[in-house]
Design an enzyme around this catalytic site. Structure first.
Site, mmCIF file in Angstrom:
data_model
loop_
_atom_site.group_PDB
_atom_site.id
_atom_site.type_symbol
_atom_site.label_atom_id
_atom_site.label_comp_id
_atom_site.label_asym_id
_atom_site.label_seq_id
_atom_site.Cartn_x
_atom_site.Cartn_y
_atom_site.Cartn_z
ATOM 1 N N LYS A 164 16.596 -15.349 24.375
ATOM 2 C CA LYS A 164 17.082 -14.033 23.949
ATOM 3 C C LYS A 164 17.924 -13.464 25.086
ATOM 4 O O LYS A 164 17.709 -13.801 26.251
ATOM 5 C CB LYS A 164 15.913 -13.083 23.713
ATOM 6 C CG LYS A 164 14.894 -13.586 22.707
ATOM 7 C CD LYS A 164 15.248 -13.198 21.295
ATOM 8 C CE LYS A 164 14.192 -13.653 20.310
ATOM 9 N NZ LYS A 164 14.689 -13.741 18.947
ATOM 10 N N LYS B 32 6.773 -19.005 9.016
ATOM 11 C CA LYS B 32 6.229 -19.255 10.336
ATOM 12 C C LYS B 32 5.832 -17.924 10.993
ATOM 13 O O LYS B 32 6.338 -16.890 10.547
ATOM 14 C CB LYS B 32 7.234 -20.008 11.176
ATOM 15 C CG LYS B 32 8.422 -19.145 11.554
ATOM 16 C CD LYS B 32 9.385 -19.916 12.368
ATOM 17 C CE LYS B 32 10.424 -19.028 12.931
ATOM 18 N NZ LYS B 32 10.007 -17.896 13.686
ATOM 19 N N HIS C 65 12.500 -24.557 14.366
ATOM 20 C CA HIS C 65 13.938 -24.779 14.153
ATOM 21 C C HIS C 65 14.487 -25.939 15.007
ATOM 22 O O HIS C 65 15.176 -26.826 14.510
ATOM 23 C CB HIS C 65 14.746 -23.527 14.492
ATOM 24 C CG HIS C 65 14.278 -22.282 13.802
ATOM 25 N ND1 HIS C 65 13.733 -22.283 12.542
ATOM 26 C CD2 HIS C 65 14.289 -20.982 14.185
ATOM 27 C CE1 HIS C 65 13.429 -21.039 12.194
ATOM 28 N NE2 HIS C 65 13.745 -20.237 13.179
ATOM 29 N N HIS D 106 13.872 -21.403 8.046
ATOM 30 C CA HIS D 106 15.146 -20.996 7.432
ATOM 31 C C HIS D 106 16.340 -21.768 7.995
ATOM 32 O O HIS D 106 17.393 -21.818 7.369
ATOM 33 C CB HIS D 106 15.349 -19.484 7.501
ATOM 34 C CG HIS D 106 15.814 -18.966 8.816
ATOM 35 N ND1 HIS D 106 14.965 -18.743 9.871
ATOM 36 C CD2 HIS D 106 17.043 -18.627 9.265
ATOM 37 C CE1 HIS D 106 15.656 -18.276 10.897
ATOM 38 N NE2 HIS D 106 16.923 -18.199 10.560
ATOM 39 N N ARG E 238 0.843 -1.189 0.000
ATOM 40 C CA ARG E 238 0.000 0.000 0.000
ATOM 41 C C ARG E 238 0.884 1.247 0.000
ATOM 42 O O ARG E 238 0.940 1.963 0.979
ATOM 43 C CB ARG E 238 -0.873 -0.038 1.250
ATOM 44 C CG ARG E 238 -2.259 0.435 0.985
ATOM 45 C CD ARG E 238 -3.216 0.049 2.039
ATOM 46 N NE ARG E 238 -2.621 -0.106 3.356
ATOM 47 C CZ ARG E 238 -3.311 -0.415 4.447
ATOM 48 N NH1 ARG E 238 -4.582 -0.625 4.365
ATOM 49 N NH2 ARG E 238 -2.715 -0.541 5.616
ATOM 50 N N LYS F 18 20.322 -23.563 6.154
ATOM 51 C CA LYS F 18 21.698 -23.266 6.577
ATOM 52 C C LYS F 18 22.623 -24.418 6.168
ATOM 53 O O LYS F 18 22.282 -25.580 6.347
ATOM 54 C CB LYS F 18 21.758 -23.066 8.099
ATOM 55 C CG LYS F 18 21.068 -21.785 8.561
ATOM 56 C CD LYS F 18 21.222 -21.592 10.064
ATOM 57 C CE LYS F 18 20.338 -20.480 10.588
ATOM 58 N NZ LYS F 18 20.929 -19.152 10.546
HETATM 59 C C1 BG6 Z 1 13.667 -16.518 13.649
HETATM 60 C C2 BG6 Z 1 13.027 -16.095 14.956
HETATM 61 O O1 BG6 Z 1 13.000 -17.628 13.116
HETATM 62 O O2 BG6 Z 1 15.023 -16.850 13.864
HETATM 63 C C3 BG6 Z 1 13.796 -14.959 15.578
HETATM 64 O O3 BG6 Z 1 11.682 -15.695 14.710
HETATM 65 C C4 BG6 Z 1 15.259 -15.289 15.678
HETATM 66 O O4 BG6 Z 1 13.260 -14.640 16.852
HETATM 67 C C5 BG6 Z 1 15.793 -15.769 14.337
HETATM 68 O O5 BG6 Z 1 15.955 -14.125 16.092
HETATM 69 C C6 BG6 Z 1 17.232 -16.217 14.442
HETATM 70 O O6 BG6 Z 1 17.713 -16.601 13.194
HETATM 71 P P1 BG6 Z 1 19.265 -16.841 12.970
HETATM 72 O O7 BG6 Z 1 19.360 -17.351 11.577
HETATM 73 O O8 BG6 Z 1 19.926 -15.501 13.175
HETATM 74 O O9 BG6 Z 1 19.696 -17.825 14.001
#
Ligand code: BG6
Length: 511
Positions: A363, A174, A266, A204, A66, A208
């Site tokens: 975190k 996700k 993950h 993702h 938008r 890797k």
């Molecule tokens: C994401 C999470 O899937 O992965 C995030 O939603 C997280 O909270 C991130 O920070 C970390 O990804 P990576 O590739 O930096 O380990």
């Protein structure tokens, strides 16, 4: 193809898996182009693929948002992110080629006219640029917007085509739901518009390099697999620790929390790759079948209250920097969202009977590190005096997913001296030293696989639902037990996480 009776040049063999696969003519439509994911990951990855020669000359990128933009404005917007973040280095001539295929469609998700315009734009690209009716739709948007966008794609006929020589795919990010029930609803919704084979769910971590290396490590070597079972392994620790806080992401994260954000996807995918049996082949179906077997035999160790832990970070120190706690970052004081989560599960199979798998993420922990540690049992007999082995720990193999990618083996060795003393030493393989090329970003690999229609690295809906059925009982237990404990930023999480391990006679690693 091997010529009969003669030598075949592997470089000419179209089936040679070492050759880079280049995507065919196609257009990628992205919804959510102004979001963090698009700007930090998707746009640079698209450029890097183009720069590596893995996108066809006819490739087109279409943004939908938008904003009062024309094609040129959108291209300029993308260019800024690419210049700043591309992995392979910015080249003006490469950019100019990619920019020729960039289009923008202005509109809101509820706007029928805008979606008609999108269909027209794609039809024009097919005719004039040669994208040949092959379209991928990337929903980099909050899940609450999925139903609207999906029904627009269905209404306009963009989700399917009668031409069997074309493909239409949807890519979703996700969170795949909030729990098992909502995941089922989401899967039903998505599958009512796109058939399952056209749905690409991005986790993702599977993109890797170091995660893919788990398969190479396990199944290309003779050295490890004989030890990869409950006879030799005492327990497994899967850690994804982040040093960053939530900062601007409080809006997304509040109500989700660490377990849903990371363990559901993950970490359970890493568990599946570590625990699975050797697949019959690396075809997507066979790989998924093995992962599904692991996820369906994974159970929480009871009682969950003693075999799980959660916490929220308070203020603290990260190195020499003083950092705020969650509440100072915009979380409501009665939020029960956890920023640290740990669970203990076991895989109910002959190979893994009795081996606990500890999964943790958080975190604002002491360090950014993702690793999988297989901790071995002690030798059944030590022909040494106790004093000689006082410094000897358990053997361990640590697969370092990031940031310092590699594999480490820890074992005992004699300390040089005239007496006998055994102490732990480390043997190390590091990607940085062994290979001269840098690893592609996960999103490069995954976006390319979407365009190639290669589904191996994308979880299917059964995996998603099984993962929720592992996590749901933990989330229910937590929901019934009040506020999470606070841990100091820069530490390794709440005390309850240490206690959970101590009760089993073990300790978390401090990577
Ligand atoms: C994401 C999470 O899937 O992965 C995030 O939603 C997280 O909270 C991130 O920070 C970390 O990804 P990576 O590739 O930096 O380990």
């Amino acid at each position: 193809m091997p010529a009969s009776g003669g030598w075949t040049n592997p470089l000419r063999d179209p089936a040679d898996r070492r050759l880079p696969h280049i995507a065919g003519p196609s257009a990628l439509v992205i919804f959510g182009i102004t979001g963090d994911l698009s700007r930090r990951k998707l746009m640079p990855a698209i450029y890097d693929l183009a720069n590596r020669g893995l996108l066809p000359p006819s490739f087109a990128l279409v943004g939908f948002a938008r904003r009062e933009w024309d094609h040129q404005d959108f291209a300029e917007f993308v260019k800024k992110d690419v210049e700043e973040r591309s992995r392979t280095g910015f080249r003006e001539e490469q950019w100019a080629k990619l920019a020729e295929g960039i289009r923008f469609v202005e509109g809101a998700f509820e706007d029928d006219v805008a979606f008609d315009q999108l269909r027209e734009t794609l039809a024009q690209l097919d005719r004039e640029r040669g994208t040949d009716g092959n379209h991928a739709f990337y929903l980099a948007i909050p899940p609450k917007a999925f139903p609207t966008v999906l029904s627009q794609l269905r209404r306009t006929g963009m989700a399917t085509s009668e031409d069997p020589d074309t493909w239409q795919r949807v890519v979703i990010e996700k969170p795949f739901g909030h729990d098992l029930e909502s995941a089922r609803e989401l899967n039903t919704l998505v599958n009512s518009v796109f058939p399952e084979e056209s749905v690409f769910r991005i986790d993702h971590y599977l993109g890797k390099e170091t995660v893919q290396n788990i398969l190479a490590l396990r199944f290309a070597n003779q050295l490890f697999e004989p030890l990869w079972n409950s006879h030799y392994i005492d327990h497994v620790q899967i850690t994804m620790a982040e040093d960053i806080g939530l900062g601007g992401r409080a809006g997304y994260y509040d109500g989700i929390g660490a377990a849903r954000d990371v363990i559901q996807n993950h970490l359970l995918q890493l568990l599946a790759l570590i625990a699975m049996e050797e697949p019959v082949s690396f075809s997507p179906r066979e790989l998924q079948a093995e992962k599904i077997k692991v996820l369906s035999s994974t159970r929480n160790i009871a009682p969950i209250s003693e075999n799980s832990a959660r916490g929220q970070y308070g203020p603290g120190w990260q190195g020499s920097e003083q950092v705020p706690g969650l509440l100072e970052e915009g979380f409501s004081p009665d939020s029960t969202t956890e920023t640290y989560a740990a669970i203990a599960v076991e895989v109910d199979t002959r190979r893994w009977a009795g081996v606990p798998f500890f999964l943790r993420t958080g975190k604002r922990l002491g360090k950014r590190v993702t690793e999988i540690a297989l901790v071995f049992k002690r030798a059944p007999h030590l022909p040494f005096d106790d004093s000689m082995t006082a410094e000897l720990g358990q053997n361990a193999m640590v697969i370092r997913i990031q940031p310092d990618e590699g594999v480490n083996l820890r074992f005992g060795s004699k300390v040089p001296s005239t007496s006998m003393e055994v102490r732990d030493v480390n043997m190390d393989f590091s990607y940085g030293e062994a290979f001269t090329v840098s690893s592609p970003e996960a999103y490069e690999r995954l976006l390319l696989d979407v365009l190639l229609g290669e589904p191996s690295l994308f979880p299917v809906n059964e995996e998603v639902e099984l993962s929720w059925s592992i996590l749901d009982p933990v989330l229910d237990e937590w929901a019934a037990s009040g506020r999470p404990e606070t841990y100091e930023a820069g530490t390794w999480g709440p005390e309850s996480a240490d206690e959970m391990m101590e009760r089993t006679g073990r300790a978390w690693r401090r990577p």
